[in-house]
Every structure is written in structure tokens, then in C-alpha cells.
Enzyme design. Structure first.
Site, PDB file in Angstrom:
ATOM      1  N   HIS A  62       1.798  -7.264  -6.189  1.00  0.00           N
ATOM      2  CA  HIS A  62       0.313  -7.107  -5.871  1.00  0.00           C
ATOM      3  C   HIS A  62      -0.323  -6.267  -6.744  1.00  0.00           C
ATOM      4  O   HIS A  62       0.258  -5.261  -7.278  1.00  0.00           O
ATOM      5  CB  HIS A  62      -0.248  -7.198  -4.490  1.00  0.00           C
ATOM      6  CG  HIS A  62       0.249  -5.945  -3.802  1.00  0.00           C
ATOM      7  ND1 HIS A  62       1.680  -5.933  -3.167  1.00  0.00           N
ATOM      8  CD2 HIS A  62      -0.520  -4.809  -3.455  1.00  0.00           C
ATOM      9  CE1 HIS A  62       1.768  -4.694  -2.517  1.00  0.00           C
ATOM     10  NE2 HIS A  62       0.424  -4.172  -2.731  1.00  0.00           N
ATOM     11  N   ARG A 105      -4.527  -1.074   5.517  1.00  0.00           N
ATOM     12  CA  ARG A 105      -3.312  -1.703   5.478  1.00  0.00           C
ATOM     13  C   ARG A 105      -2.334  -1.392   6.792  1.00  0.00           C
ATOM     14  O   ARG A 105      -2.346  -0.306   7.214  1.00  0.00           O
ATOM     15  CB  ARG A 105      -2.778  -1.130   4.299  1.00  0.00           C
ATOM     16  CG  ARG A 105      -1.170  -1.659   4.030  1.00  0.00           C
ATOM     17  CD  ARG A 105      -0.673  -1.197   2.771  1.00  0.00           C
ATOM     18  NE  ARG A 105       0.141  -0.056   2.865  1.00  0.00           N
ATOM     19  CZ  ARG A 105       0.920   0.310   1.852  1.00  0.00           C
ATOM     20  NH1 ARG A 105       0.600   0.191   0.605  1.00  0.00           N
ATOM     21  NH2 ARG A 105       1.851   1.330   1.832  1.00  0.00           N
ATOM     22  N   ASP A 141       5.064  -3.120  -2.219  1.00  0.00           N
ATOM     23  CA  ASP A 141       4.832  -1.871  -1.521  1.00  0.00           C
ATOM     24  C   ASP A 141       6.123  -1.025  -0.889  1.00  0.00           C
ATOM     25  O   ASP A 141       6.970  -1.669  -0.452  1.00  0.00           O
ATOM     26  CB  ASP A 141       4.177  -2.020  -0.168  1.00  0.00           C
ATOM     27  CG  ASP A 141       2.591  -2.057  -0.416  1.00  0.00           C
ATOM     28  OD1 ASP A 141       1.912  -1.656  -1.384  1.00  0.00           O
ATOM     29  OD2 ASP A 141       1.956  -3.075   0.235  1.00  0.00           O
ATOM     30  N   HIS A 177       2.856  -3.766  -8.188  1.00  0.00           N
ATOM     31  CA  HIS A 177       3.834  -3.211  -7.322  1.00  0.00           C
ATOM     32  C   HIS A 177       4.017  -4.082  -6.296  1.00  0.00           C
ATOM     33  O   HIS A 177       3.386  -4.747  -5.754  1.00  0.00           O
ATOM     34  CB  HIS A 177       3.383  -1.706  -7.040  1.00  0.00           C
ATOM     35  CG  HIS A 177       2.196  -1.756  -5.996  1.00  0.00           C
ATOM     36  ND1 HIS A 177       0.906  -2.010  -6.449  1.00  0.00           N
ATOM     37  CD2 HIS A 177       2.166  -1.626  -4.812  1.00  0.00           C
ATOM     38  CE1 HIS A 177       0.410  -1.848  -5.566  1.00  0.00           C
ATOM     39  NE2 HIS A 177       0.967  -1.639  -4.344  1.00  0.00           N
TER      40      HIS A 177
HETATM   41 FE   LIG Z   1       0.242  -1.845  -2.351  1.00  0.00          FE
END
Ligand SMILES: [Fe+2]
Length: 298
Positions: free
Chosen positions: A249, A264, A97, A95
Site C-alpha cells: 500500500h 491503524r 507493513d 510497502h
Molecule cells: Fe503502512
């Protein structure tokens, strides 16, 4: 210390050394890091001395931050940190983000908190190289297509076995979002074209769902070619930054039941523009609480 950049593979990823991430940013360093991101798509810093606030501070070198996520609350005691924790979610799907909003993050930063004794790598794929690998007829076709990305996808996953994972999935989809993006995005800083698809991309505009799935599978097979992938093995206290405008990723779920935790922080992005100059549009939902008014500039 002088800044050095060492390539990790021919097409994606580099290690950066000689940058003090705890110091105030100096413009020439930030320019060099941006150049490295434009070229290598993903950069890694080893042995960083950062807490959550430090990670947020470094992410701000590159632009305004998003909140943690449109639907998922920030980690305890933070405003911008999303906990990527094996207790709640494993991200073991390719995917980009938050592509279900009109202006997905331009950069994602991941800082390793708890790493696994084996496995648990993060894969990062260069979607610009994938686009260039397409045979010309497929490249022309991709240039002409738009695709709807949604957070409403099948979350009845076989691995969602724990109550915590089921709860996370429920929160993730609680408010629906859909955005229409070009299948090929023109990078605002470099002009490079890249496939802009990934796990949230579901329906190609004008095609049936089975036609969409077949075409996306073909395009995606170029993103996930081994030559286009960095496979990063984590140690604690590392910082990985990737350009979310031109990568995908995947968190490899190969570490049994060991705990794994990355924090994150994402940097707000511009609204994608296709090869024909057309911008993305939000079709369902309003994510302005997440990423403000869609930025035009980079
Ligand atoms: Fe991600």
C-alpha cells in the site's frame, strides 16, 4: 441486514455492507469477511460507528493484535493503535507493513479520523496478481530468491521537513530490525503465491546491492501496475482492512498541507513460508514484544 460484497475493481478491493461492526461477531459473518479478504485482498466498510476500542474489537475478530509498532509508541490512551498522521509521517512509499520482523501483521485495519478535502487516497496493490503477471522465467527466478527487509533505510527524506517528522523518523529506526523473507510468499489460507517485497526489502540474498535494486525494481513494477491497484478515496468514519500478507500500500501525498489522520490497528501474523517450504528468519533484533512468538497457524 444481509451481508453484501460489491467489487471495486476486477483484481482488488470490495465494499462490504450489511455487517453491524458494533455487534458481537458471529462466526458465519467472520468467515464471510475472511473469504472476502482472501478473494479481494482489501475490504472497505462505510459509515462505521467505531472508536479506538471498537476498531481494536473488530480487528480481534481475525486474530490476536500486535502492539502499535515495534519502535513507535501507541497513540495516547490506547494500547494497540498507531496514529498514521500527516504531522509525523506520510507513508508515501510502496510497502507492506512491518516486514522487517519475522512475522509481520496478517491484516492491517485503517480507520479514517481526519480526511483531506482532495487527494490523500490510499492505494492497495494485489501482490498475488502481480506474481501471476510475471513472465514464467521471472516467476521461477522470484520463487528461488530470498530478500532481507530492514527498518534501517534512508530516512533523510526531502519531505521530513518538520521537527515532528524528523522525530518520528528517529524513533522509527531507533532499534534496528532485519528479517529474511522469501521473495514469493505462499498464503497460509489459500496457497496463493504473491510477491512479498515492498519498501523495506533491500538486499536479495547472494546479490550485490545494485543487482538487488535492479531486480526488485523489475518485480515491483508488476505490483504497481494500474490494473493491480485499488485507489481508495477516504471519507470520515470508514474502515479499510487489507491482507498484509499479499498486498502493498501507499499513501498518496497529494493534499498539500491539509491534515490527514488514520488510526491503524494490526492483527498478528504467521511466519512467511516460501515456494520451497522454507520459513522466514529474524536476522537482527527481537520483536517478540510487538507480535509475540511467531505464529505458525493463520
Ligand atoms: Fe503502512
Amino acid at each position: 441486514m444481509s451481508l453484501s460484497i460489491r467489487k471495486l475493481t476486477g483484481r482488488v478491493g470490495a465494499v462490504v455492507e450489511g455487517v453491524d461492526l458494533t455487534a458481537p461477531p458471529d462466526p458465519s459473518t467472520v468467515t464471510a469477511l475472511r473469504d472476502a479478504l482472501n478473494e479481494h485482498k482489501a475490504i472497505v466498510f462505510d459509515d462505521v460507528d467505531l472508536d479506538n476500542a471498537g476498531q481494536e474489537r473488530v480487528a480481534r475478530w481475525f486474530g490476536e493484535l500486535t502492539t502499535a509498532h515495534p519502535n513507535v509508541p501507541a497513540a495516547d490512551g490506547t494500547t494497540h493503535v498507531l496514529a498514521v498522521d500527516s504531522e509525523t509521517s506520510k507513508a508515501d512509499e510502496w510497502h507492506t507493513d512491518v516486514t522487517f520482523v519475522v512475522n509481520p501483521p496478517q491484516l492491517t485495519t485503517l480507520r479514517s479520523i481526519v480526511t483531506t478535502p482532495y487527494g490523500g487516497e490510499t492505494l492497495v496493490a494485489n501482490a498475488g496478481a502481480a506474481y501471476r503477471d510475471l513472465p514464467e522465467p521471472l516467476r521461477s527466478l522470484a520463487d528461488s530468491l530470498r530478500v532481507v527487509h530492514t527498518n534501517q533505510y534512508d530516512y533523510a527524506r526531502p519531505d521530513a521537513t518538520t521537527q515532528q517528522r524528523q522525530e518520528y523518523d528517529r524513533i522509527f529506526v531507533a532499534t534496528p530490525y532485519e528479517a529474511e523473507h522469501p521473495v514469493v510468499r505462499v498464503h497460509p489460507l489459500t496457497g496463493e503465491r504473491g510477491l512479498f517485497i515492498g519498501g523495506f526489502a533491500k538486499r536479495i540474498v547472494g546479490l550485490s546491492s545494485s543487482e538487488s535494486a535492479d531486480l526488485l525494481r523489475i518485480f515491483q513494477s508488476y505490483v504497481t501496475r494500474p490494473e493491480n491497484i485499488l485507489r481508495w478515496t477516504w471519507s470520515p468514519n470508514q474502515l479499510l482492512i487489507f491482507d498484509n500478507r499479499i498486498t502493498q500500500h501507499y499513501g498518496v501525498d497529494n493534499y498539500d498541507d491539509h491534515p490527514r489522520r488514520l488510526n491503524r490497528v494490526t492483527v498478528a501474523g504467521d511466519t512467511p513460508v516460501g515456494a520451497d517450504g522454507r520459513r522466514s528468519e529474524q536476522l537482527v533484533g527481537d520483536a517478540s514484544h510487538y507480535s509475540g512468538a511467531p505464529a505458525v497457524a493463520a
